[in-house]
Design a protein around this motif. Structure first.
Motif, short mmCIF file in Angstrom:
data_model
loop_
_atom_site.label_atom_id
_atom_site.label_comp_id
_atom_site.label_asym_id
_atom_site.label_seq_id
_atom_site.Cartn_x
_atom_site.Cartn_y
_atom_site.Cartn_z
N ALA A 426 0.70 -1.05 -0.20
CA ALA A 426 0.12 0.04 0.03
C ALA A 426 0.48 1.62 0.02
O ALA A 426 0.42 2.27 -0.88
CB ALA A 426 -0.73 -0.08 1.39
N MET A 427 2.27 1.35 0.50
CA MET A 427 2.95 2.03 0.69
C MET A 427 3.45 2.72 -0.57
O MET A 427 4.05 3.90 -0.81
CB MET A 427 3.63 2.46 2.50
N SER A 428 4.62 1.74 -0.79
CA SER A 428 4.35 1.13 -2.40
C SER A 428 3.57 1.98 -3.10
O SER A 428 4.29 2.60 -4.11
CB SER A 428 4.78 0.05 -2.77
N ALA A 429 2.37 1.28 -3.76
CA ALA A 429 1.33 2.12 -4.40
C ALA A 429 1.46 3.57 -4.04
O ALA A 429 1.44 3.93 -5.30
CB ALA A 429 0.05 1.17 -4.36
N ALA A 430 1.44 4.24 -2.92
CA ALA A 430 1.08 5.69 -3.04
C ALA A 430 2.39 6.21 -3.93
O ALA A 430 2.30 6.99 -4.73
CB ALA A 430 0.49 6.28 -1.49
N ALA A 488 4.76 8.99 1.26
CA ALA A 488 4.46 9.29 0.40
C ALA A 488 2.69 9.03 0.73
O ALA A 488 1.16 9.69 0.65
CB ALA A 488 4.62 8.89 -0.67
N PHE A 489 2.56 7.82 1.88
CA PHE A 489 1.35 7.10 1.82
C PHE A 489 0.93 7.75 2.96
O PHE A 489 -0.43 8.44 2.99
CB PHE A 489 1.89 5.80 2.51
N LYS A 490 1.31 8.54 4.09
CA LYS A 490 0.84 9.85 4.76
C LYS A 490 0.50 10.45 3.83
O LYS A 490 -1.15 11.10 4.36
CB LYS A 490 1.23 9.52 6.13
N ASN A 491 0.94 11.17 3.25
CA ASN A 491 1.06 12.60 2.53
C ASN A 491 -0.63 12.13 1.91
O ASN A 491 -1.47 12.93 1.29
CB ASN A 491 1.77 13.16 1.39
N HIS A 492 -0.44 11.15 1.06
CA HIS A 492 -1.88 10.75 0.19
C HIS A 492 -3.38 10.47 1.02
O HIS A 492 -3.52 11.05 0.80
CB HIS A 492 -1.74 8.84 -0.77
N LEU A 493 -3.30 9.62 2.31
CA LEU A 493 -4.08 10.25 2.89
C LEU A 493 -4.18 11.00 3.95
O LEU A 493 -5.94 11.28 3.83
CB LEU A 493 -3.91 8.48 4.37
N THR A 494 -3.28 12.08 3.94
CA THR A 494 -3.80 13.22 4.45
C THR A 494 -4.47 13.90 3.23
O THR A 494 -6.00 14.82 3.43
CB THR A 494 -2.45 13.67 5.19
N THR A 495 -4.13 13.92 1.70
CA THR A 495 -4.29 14.76 1.31
C THR A 495 -6.08 14.19 0.53
O THR A 495 -7.00 15.23 0.74
CB THR A 495 -4.18 14.90 -0.63
N ARG A 496 -6.45 13.19 0.65
CA ARG A 496 -7.67 12.62 0.33
C ARG A 496 -8.44 12.43 0.87
O ARG A 496 -9.83 13.53 0.96
CB ARG A 496 -7.39 10.57 -0.54
N TYR A 497 -8.67 12.85 2.27
CA TYR A 497 -9.24 12.60 3.37
C TYR A 497 -9.58 13.86 4.53
O TYR A 497 -10.29 13.73 5.59
CB TYR A 497 -8.95 10.86 4.36
N LEU A 498 -8.69 14.54 4.72
CA LEU A 498 -9.10 15.71 5.67
C LEU A 498 -8.55 16.62 4.06
O LEU A 498 -8.62 18.09 4.26
CB LEU A 498 -6.99 16.06 6.13
N GLY A 499 -8.24 16.85 2.62
CA GLY A 499 -7.65 17.87 1.94
C GLY A 499 -9.34 18.81 1.13
O GLY A 499 -9.75 17.87 1.62
#
Length: 499
Positions: A426-430, A488-499
């Motif tokens: 999952a982390m690699s995918a992001a 990168a994974f945490k940034n992806h989650l933050t952008t998708r869910y809190l952006g």
């Protein structure tokens, strides 16, 4: 090259072994999809016999001699792909020669037996019924791990992990998981609060015809790029992807009251299948031509399912398709479908988990299987330890074992050391999806049109066609400019869910 050289002889030998592996993959598929329950005993014997034949070929003493001879002249006689193939041959030989034939046969039979008992016991949430068979699988898995640990110079757990993630090490994974375990308790409440401001989960009203779901999943698989002239889509209790050259097979489980899980499962398995399809044909049946470990494999499925097909762009294309197929619009708007697809809510089942809470499911399994393999916990304590871990990580307690420690096939089928690869994937995918979009900014726009070609071509060039020529970390560096970085994974989650 001299067709009788040590290296060429090795290629011929490894080709024969790979063909046996392909045959076993079809037998495993048949066992999960088509075989009547009465066939489990015979199939267990068949697979065990083939496993022994495969193992006997893999440990043939002449392979060791040929490897020594080929390695002596590798720098002058072999090109870069052949050198990488030789490295992978050596890796496979070390793993294989760590085990004797009796242990291979016993482990294979124990896994087949335990899996068949688990399938029935899970229906009744009856852990005690499967416990003796699972104990046998665990004991034999420990023997396999100990034998490989001695040969590889690794800890027992790392020796088992290395089977699924070459060069993967628990001591490197643990800090990554611990970091996420610290991140999640603060992040999760923020996500749930944010999504509550945009309404409740919509969930279009069912029931949904299974026949229509079959038609839809076929269309979506074709859209991603799955070739039905060289593949199949069938149904099984646990969705999976398998197959070999020109014959990719994926499975799904349909539910009448909801279509989302089945649809996403097919898209997930398509990611796996497209990876296998994209491997270099000129290196098929050779170790270097195989996929590069399960973390990279999982990244390919999650790029399709999580990164691409849970994006708003995807539902710009998918919403009208679903509306037409089911003949209704209520609950099928772009915003509604997208909201449902990225809805975050702690749940009991790993395969149904959202991408925010999913790593917690993997972290729990990572902790428990290390404790069981290292003898720090008894198997009889697994259900209670599982429930305590779920409460600690996600604040929920499973009401029964089917929703708890019996939900996954992996341990019952002998795949100890496998689980960490899911979250590493999952982390690699992001990280890969970010790099793909930076290089090809049109990817998301094309996905909104139902065109996955730009994404799949980038993955083909940067991941699929490179197969096992490089390590997982080197693949990530070449594709993204850096080794795996969980940021990168945490940034992806933050952008998708809190952006």
């Amino acid at each position: 090259m001299n067709t009788s050289s040590p290296y060429q002889t090795l290629e011929n030998l490894f080709r024969e072994t790979a063909l046996i592996g392909e045959a076993m993959s079809v037998l495993h598929w048949d066992m999960a999809v088509m075989m009547p329950n009465g066939g489990f005993e015979a199939r267990g014997e068949q697979l065990a016999a083939l496993k022994v034949i495969e193992h006997s070929k893999a440990v043939d003493p002449k392979i060791g001699d040929l490897l020594d001879q080929a390695e002596e002249t590798a720098l002058s006689d072999l090109n870069e792909w052949q050198k990488a193939n030789l490295t992978e041959m050596r890796r496979g030989y070390v793993h294989a020669t760590a085990l004797d034939a009796d242990l291979v046969e016993a482990h294979s039979k124990a896994c087949s037996n335990c899996e068949s008992i688990w399938r029935e016991a899970k229906k009744e949430s009856d852990f005690n019924t499967v416990l003796p068979a699972l104990q046998e699988v665990l004991d034999l898995s420990i023997q396999v791990g100990e034998a490989k640990a001695e040969k590889l110079g690794l800890s027992l757990y790392n020796a088992l992990l290395d089977q699924y993630e070459p060069d993967g090490r628990a001591e490197e994974i643990a800090p990554i998981f611990e970091d996420y375990a610290v991140f999640l308790p603060e992040f999760l409440p923020q996500v749930i609060e944010k999504q509550s401001q945009h309404g409740q989960k919509t969930l279009a009203k069912g029931p949904f015809s299974v026949d229509i779901q079959r038609q839809i999943t076929k269309k979506f698989a074709e859209t991603v790029g799955f070739d039905f002239d060289a593949g199949r889509l069938d149904e099984s209790a646990h969705p999976f992807s398998t197959g070999h050259r020109g014959d990719q097979r994926i499975t799904v489980r349909y539910e009448k009251d909801t279509f989302g899980p089945g649809l996403m499962a097919v898209l997930h398995e398509c990611g796996h299948a497209m990876y296998e399809k994209g491997l270099p044909k000129e290196w098929s049946l050779q170790p270097v031509g195989e996929s590069r470990g399960m973390a990279i494999h999982e990244s390919q499925s999650l790029i399709v399912e999580m990164q691409a097909c849970r994006s708003r762009e995807f539902y710009q294309w998918a919403a009208p398709v679903l509306q037409e197929a089911f003949g209704q619009t209520e609950g099928f708007g772009i915003d509604e479908l997208h909201r449902d697809a990225i809805w975050v809510e702690p749940g009991f089942i790993r395969v149904d988990a959202d991408e925010v809470t999913y790593p917690a499911h993997v972290i729990l399994r990572f902790q428990l299987e290390q404790a069981l393999l290292n003898g720090d916990m008894k198997l009889t304590d697994l259900p209670s330890a599982w429930n305590e871990g779920m409460e600690k990580l996600l604040g929920i307690t499973p009401p029964n074992h089917a929703l708890g420690c019996m939900q996954d096939i992996h341990w019952f089928d002998g795949a100890w050391g496998y689980f960490p690869t899911y979250t590493l994937g999952a982390m690699s995918a992001a990280q890969l999806f970010l790099a793909a979009n930076e290089e090809k900014p049109e990817i998301k726009t094309e996905i909104s049109k139902g065109n996955f070609a730009p994404l799949m071509s980038w993955l083909g060039e940067n991941i699929h066609q490179k197969a096992s020529r490089y390590s997982s970390q080197e693949l990530m560096k070449q594709a993204t400019g850096r080794a795996l970085d969980p940021t990168a994974f945490k940034n992806h989650l933050t952008t998708r869910y809190l952006g």
